[in-house]
Design a protein around this motif. Structure first.
Motif, PDB file in Angstrom:
ATOM      1  N   PRO A  24       0.805  -0.967   0.054  1.00  0.00           N
ATOM      2  CA  PRO A  24       0.046   0.109   0.129  1.00  0.00           C
ATOM      3  C   PRO A  24       0.959   1.327  -0.116  1.00  0.00           C
ATOM      4  CG  PRO A  24      -0.313  -1.080   2.268  1.00  0.00           C
ATOM      5  CD  PRO A  24       0.473  -2.088   1.111  1.00  0.00           C
ATOM      6  N   VAL A  25       0.390   2.330  -0.338  1.00  0.00           N
ATOM      7  CA  VAL A  25       0.992   3.440  -0.844  1.00  0.00           C
ATOM      8  C   VAL A  25       1.199   4.227   0.330  1.00  0.00           C
ATOM      9  CG1 VAL A  25       1.356   5.828  -1.891  1.00  0.00           C
ATOM     10  CG2 VAL A  25       0.659   3.745  -3.124  1.00  0.00           C
ATOM     11  N   LEU A  26       2.523   4.774   1.090  1.00  0.00           N
ATOM     12  CA  LEU A  26       2.715   5.653   2.085  1.00  0.00           C
ATOM     13  C   LEU A  26       3.294   6.683   1.724  1.00  0.00           C
ATOM     14  CD1 LEU A  26       2.705   6.110   5.140  1.00  0.00           C
ATOM     15  CD2 LEU A  26       4.627   4.667   5.253  1.00  0.00           C
ATOM     16  N   ILE A  27       2.734   7.980   1.856  1.00  0.00           N
ATOM     17  CA  ILE A  27       3.561   9.211   1.439  1.00  0.00           C
ATOM     18  C   ILE A  27       4.157   9.848   2.711  1.00  0.00           C
ATOM     19  CG2 ILE A  27       3.216  11.574   0.284  1.00  0.00           C
ATOM     20  CD1 ILE A  27       0.903  10.442  -1.297  1.00  0.00           C
ATOM     21  N   LEU A  28       5.314  10.182   2.844  1.00  0.00           N
ATOM     22  CA  LEU A  28       5.977  10.853   3.831  1.00  0.00           C
ATOM     23  C   LEU A  28       5.990  12.274   3.435  1.00  0.00           C
ATOM     24  CD1 LEU A  28       8.924   8.438   4.297  1.00  0.00           C
ATOM     25  CD2 LEU A  28       6.688   8.240   5.163  1.00  0.00           C
ATOM     26  N   ILE A  29       5.724  13.080   4.540  1.00  0.00           N
ATOM     27  CA  ILE A  29       5.618  14.655   4.306  1.00  0.00           C
ATOM     28  C   ILE A  29       6.636  15.229   5.056  1.00  0.00           C
ATOM     29  CG2 ILE A  29       4.290  16.780   4.345  1.00  0.00           C
ATOM     30  CD1 ILE A  29       1.813  15.020   4.224  1.00  0.00           C
ATOM     31  N   GLU A  30       7.892  15.707   4.563  1.00  0.00           N
ATOM     32  CA  GLU A  30       8.980  16.253   5.165  1.00  0.00           C
ATOM     33  C   GLU A  30       8.440  17.606   5.972  1.00  0.00           C
ATOM     34  OE1 GLU A  30      11.970  15.076   4.977  1.00  0.00           O
ATOM     35  OE2 GLU A  30      12.249  14.015   2.995  1.00  0.00           O
ATOM     36  N   PRO A  31       9.303  17.825   7.403  1.00  0.00           N
ATOM     37  CA  PRO A  31       9.131  18.817   8.049  1.00  0.00           C
ATOM     38  C   PRO A  31       9.987  20.357   7.390  1.00  0.00           C
ATOM     39  CG  PRO A  31      11.142  17.634   8.981  1.00  0.00           C
ATOM     40  CD  PRO A  31      10.274  17.055   7.581  1.00  0.00           C
ATOM     41  N   ALA A  32       9.607  21.252   8.299  1.00  0.00           N
ATOM     42  CA  ALA A  32      10.252  22.571   7.730  1.00  0.00           C
ATOM     43  C   ALA A  32      11.798  22.400   7.338  1.00  0.00           C
ATOM     44  CB  ALA A  32      10.235  23.534   8.870  1.00  0.00           C
ATOM     45  N   GLY A  33      12.049  22.951   6.402  1.00  0.00           N
ATOM     46  CA  GLY A  33      13.516  23.107   5.990  1.00  0.00           C
ATOM     47  C   GLY A  33      14.005  21.725   5.051  1.00  0.00           C
ATOM     48  N   HIS A  34      13.065  20.831   5.025  1.00  0.00           N
ATOM     49  CA  HIS A  34      13.894  19.441   4.533  1.00  0.00           C
ATOM     50  C   HIS A  34      12.973  19.187   2.954  1.00  0.00           C
ATOM     51  CE1 HIS A  34      15.089  19.364   8.581  1.00  0.00           C
ATOM     52  NE2 HIS A  34      15.949  18.122   8.146  1.00  0.00           N
ATOM     53  N   TYR A  35      13.699  18.513   2.233  1.00  0.00           N
ATOM     54  CA  TYR A  35      13.362  18.040   1.109  1.00  0.00           C
ATOM     55  C   TYR A  35      14.257  16.768   0.981  1.00  0.00           C
ATOM     56  CZ  TYR A  35      17.416  21.024   0.100  1.00  0.00           C
ATOM     57  OH  TYR A  35      18.755  21.657   0.203  1.00  0.00           O
ATOM     58  N   ARG A  36      13.903  16.140  -0.270  1.00  0.00           N
ATOM     59  CA  ARG A  36      14.313  14.830  -0.626  1.00  0.00           C
ATOM     60  C   ARG A  36      16.052  14.506  -0.521  1.00  0.00           C
ATOM     61  NH1 ARG A  36      12.263  12.764  -6.149  1.00  0.00           N
ATOM     62  NH2 ARG A  36      12.650  15.032  -6.616  1.00  0.00           N
ATOM     63  N   ALA A  37      16.649  15.800  -0.950  1.00  0.00           N
ATOM     64  CA  ALA A  37      18.090  15.746  -0.829  1.00  0.00           C
ATOM     65  C   ALA A  37      18.817  16.162   0.410  1.00  0.00           C
ATOM     66  CB  ALA A  37      18.846  16.706  -2.016  1.00  0.00           C
ATOM     67  N   LEU A  38      17.700  16.787   1.450  1.00  0.00           N
ATOM     68  CA  LEU A  38      18.081  16.906   2.729  1.00  0.00           C
ATOM     69  C   LEU A  38      17.051  16.235   3.635  1.00  0.00           C
ATOM     70  CD1 LEU A  38      20.180  18.235   4.518  1.00  0.00           C
ATOM     71  CD2 LEU A  38      18.693  20.409   4.453  1.00  0.00           C
ATOM     72  N   SER A  39      16.644  14.940   3.626  1.00  0.00           N
ATOM     73  CA  SER A  39      15.486  14.425   4.212  1.00  0.00           C
ATOM     74  C   SER A  39      15.557  14.028   5.467  1.00  0.00           C
ATOM     75  CB  SER A  39      15.166  13.157   3.168  1.00  0.00           C
ATOM     76  OG  SER A  39      14.056  12.542   3.718  1.00  0.00           O
ATOM     77  N   ALA A  40      14.489  13.976   6.131  1.00  0.00           N
ATOM     78  CA  ALA A  40      14.544  13.662   7.685  1.00  0.00           C
ATOM     79  C   ALA A  40      14.193  12.088   7.531  1.00  0.00           C
ATOM     80  CB  ALA A  40      13.327  14.543   8.684  1.00  0.00           C
ATOM     81  N   PHE A  41      13.900  11.754   6.582  1.00  0.00           N
ATOM     82  CA  PHE A  41      13.421   9.966   6.356  1.00  0.00           C
ATOM     83  C   PHE A  41      14.525   8.995   5.808  1.00  0.00           C
ATOM     84  CE2 PHE A  41       9.462  12.819   5.695  1.00  0.00           C
ATOM     85  CZ  PHE A  41       9.189  12.695   6.979  1.00  0.00           C
ATOM     86  N   ASP A  42      15.733   9.551   5.749  1.00  0.00           N
ATOM     87  CA  ASP A  42      16.454   8.509   5.029  1.00  0.00           C
ATOM     88  C   ASP A  42      16.611   7.225   5.645  1.00  0.00           C
ATOM     89  OD1 ASP A  42      17.314  10.192   2.840  1.00  0.00           O
ATOM     90  OD2 ASP A  42      19.072  10.964   3.993  1.00  0.00           O
ATOM     91  N   GLU A  43      16.842   7.130   7.049  1.00  0.00           N
ATOM     92  CA  GLU A  43      16.891   6.121   7.738  1.00  0.00           C
ATOM     93  C   GLU A  43      15.532   5.428   8.035  1.00  0.00           C
ATOM     94  OE1 GLU A  43      19.405   6.106  11.533  1.00  0.00           O
ATOM     95  OE2 GLU A  43      19.698   8.182  10.877  1.00  0.00           O
ATOM     96  N   LEU A  44      14.533   5.979   7.773  1.00  0.00           N
ATOM     97  CA  LEU A  44      13.142   5.450   7.925  1.00  0.00           C
ATOM     98  C   LEU A  44      12.619   4.601   6.777  1.00  0.00           C
ATOM     99  CD1 LEU A  44      10.687   5.536   9.785  1.00  0.00           C
ATOM    100  CD2 LEU A  44       9.897   7.463   8.630  1.00  0.00           C
ATOM    101  N   VAL A  45      12.922   5.252   5.580  1.00  0.00           N
ATOM    102  CA  VAL A  45      12.424   4.788   4.289  1.00  0.00           C
ATOM    103  C   VAL A  45      12.780   3.268   4.068  1.00  0.00           C
ATOM    104  CG1 VAL A  45      12.645   4.596   1.812  1.00  0.00           C
ATOM    105  CG2 VAL A  45      12.403   6.742   2.984  1.00  0.00           C
TER     106      VAL A  45
END
Length: 263
Positions: A24-45
């Motif tokens: 199933p599709v799960l979309i992750l929404i970054e917090p302030a100041g973050h984006y894919r090249a500076l992601s808060a989710f690199d370890e989570l993915v």
């Protein structure tokens, strides 16, 4: 392997995203100041991709996505809706901090989400009648080209400990946040527009998480959100200020969205 693509939002803004995993599709929404090249989710993915098709995207004004002024919270909800429709028509969402606020606005506006897990949505003081002065201060700084000052002001104003700010200053992470400093105003406007009427309009299965090591304002915001969202659950996890270990977050997401929401 991740697959990159883009989708056009309602106002024509190009939103870039990637996806990896299966399920199933799960979309992750970054917090302030973050984006894919500076992601808060690199370890989570990688922890989530075992059970979900995980989508990450650059919110408008960040990374490879475009931007179309003027900014309004509704436009960001439309960005998310365009992405949901692109990847299958409905999706789960995990939102972190101001990313959680965006998820709440989106669900209240009817974006077709199947369930959401939110980590410490940052609510405004309910006694405040007007926008947070921080919004205007950041707007003035970024319009004057003082992006680094804006980044520092934002972090100190939201309660980031001084030692954490000192550790970040001058790093690649710090420079990455400076590059998207004008979008800090967007996150503040998401917060300014967040009221009890938004929370009460959320009608999807919702789990609110917080860290036992966070400050009272953050844990209090999580408790308030859970209290005002119909049927929401609230759980505190071991962690530091505004941070919980990715494996603990992943376990809660899987349990709630796969078991509780009953895919």
């Amino acid at each position: 392997m991740s697959r990159s693509s883009s989708v056009k939002s309602k106002d024509g803004t190009s939103i870039s995203f990637d996806r990896t995993g299966s399920g199933p599709v799960l979309i992750l929404i970054e917090p302030a100041g973050h984006y894919r090249a500076l992601s808060a989710f690199d370890e989570l993915v990688p922890l989530l991709a075992q059970d979900f098709t995980v989508c990450r995207y650059d919110r408008r004004g960040r990374g490879e996505s475009g931007d179309t002024p003027p900014y309004r919270p509704e436009r960001e909800a439309e960005d998310l809706e365009a992405l949901v429709r692109k990847v299958g028509g409905h999706a789960f969402v995990y939102g972190y901090s101001s990313g959680a606020l965006l998820a709440l606005h989106a669900t209240a506006l009817g974006v077709p989400l199947a369930g959401v897990v939110l980590m410490e949505p940052t609510l405004q003081d309910e006694t405040r009648e007007n926008s947070d002065p921080l919004t205007g201060q950041l707007d003035e700084l970024t319009k004057a080209g003082r992006d680094e000052d804006a980044v520092e002001l934002f972090h100190s104003s939201i309660g980031v400990p001084d030692e954490m700010i000192c550790d970040m200053r001058g790093t690649d992470r710090w420079m990455g946040m400076i590059s998207v400093a004008p979008t800090l105003v967007y996150d503040c406007r998401l917060s300014d527009a967040m009221g009890p009427e938004v929370l009460s309009a959320v009608s999807v299965p919702t789990l609110i998480l917080d860290s036992e090591g966070s400050s009272d304002d953050l844990t209090g915001s999580a408790a308030t959100a859970a209290r005002r969202i119909p049927g929401a659950r609230h759980k505190s996890l071991p962690g530091e200020w505004h941070v919980v270990a990715p494996d603990l977050i992943a376990a809660e997401i899987k349990e709630f969205l796969l078991d509780e929401a009953m895919v």
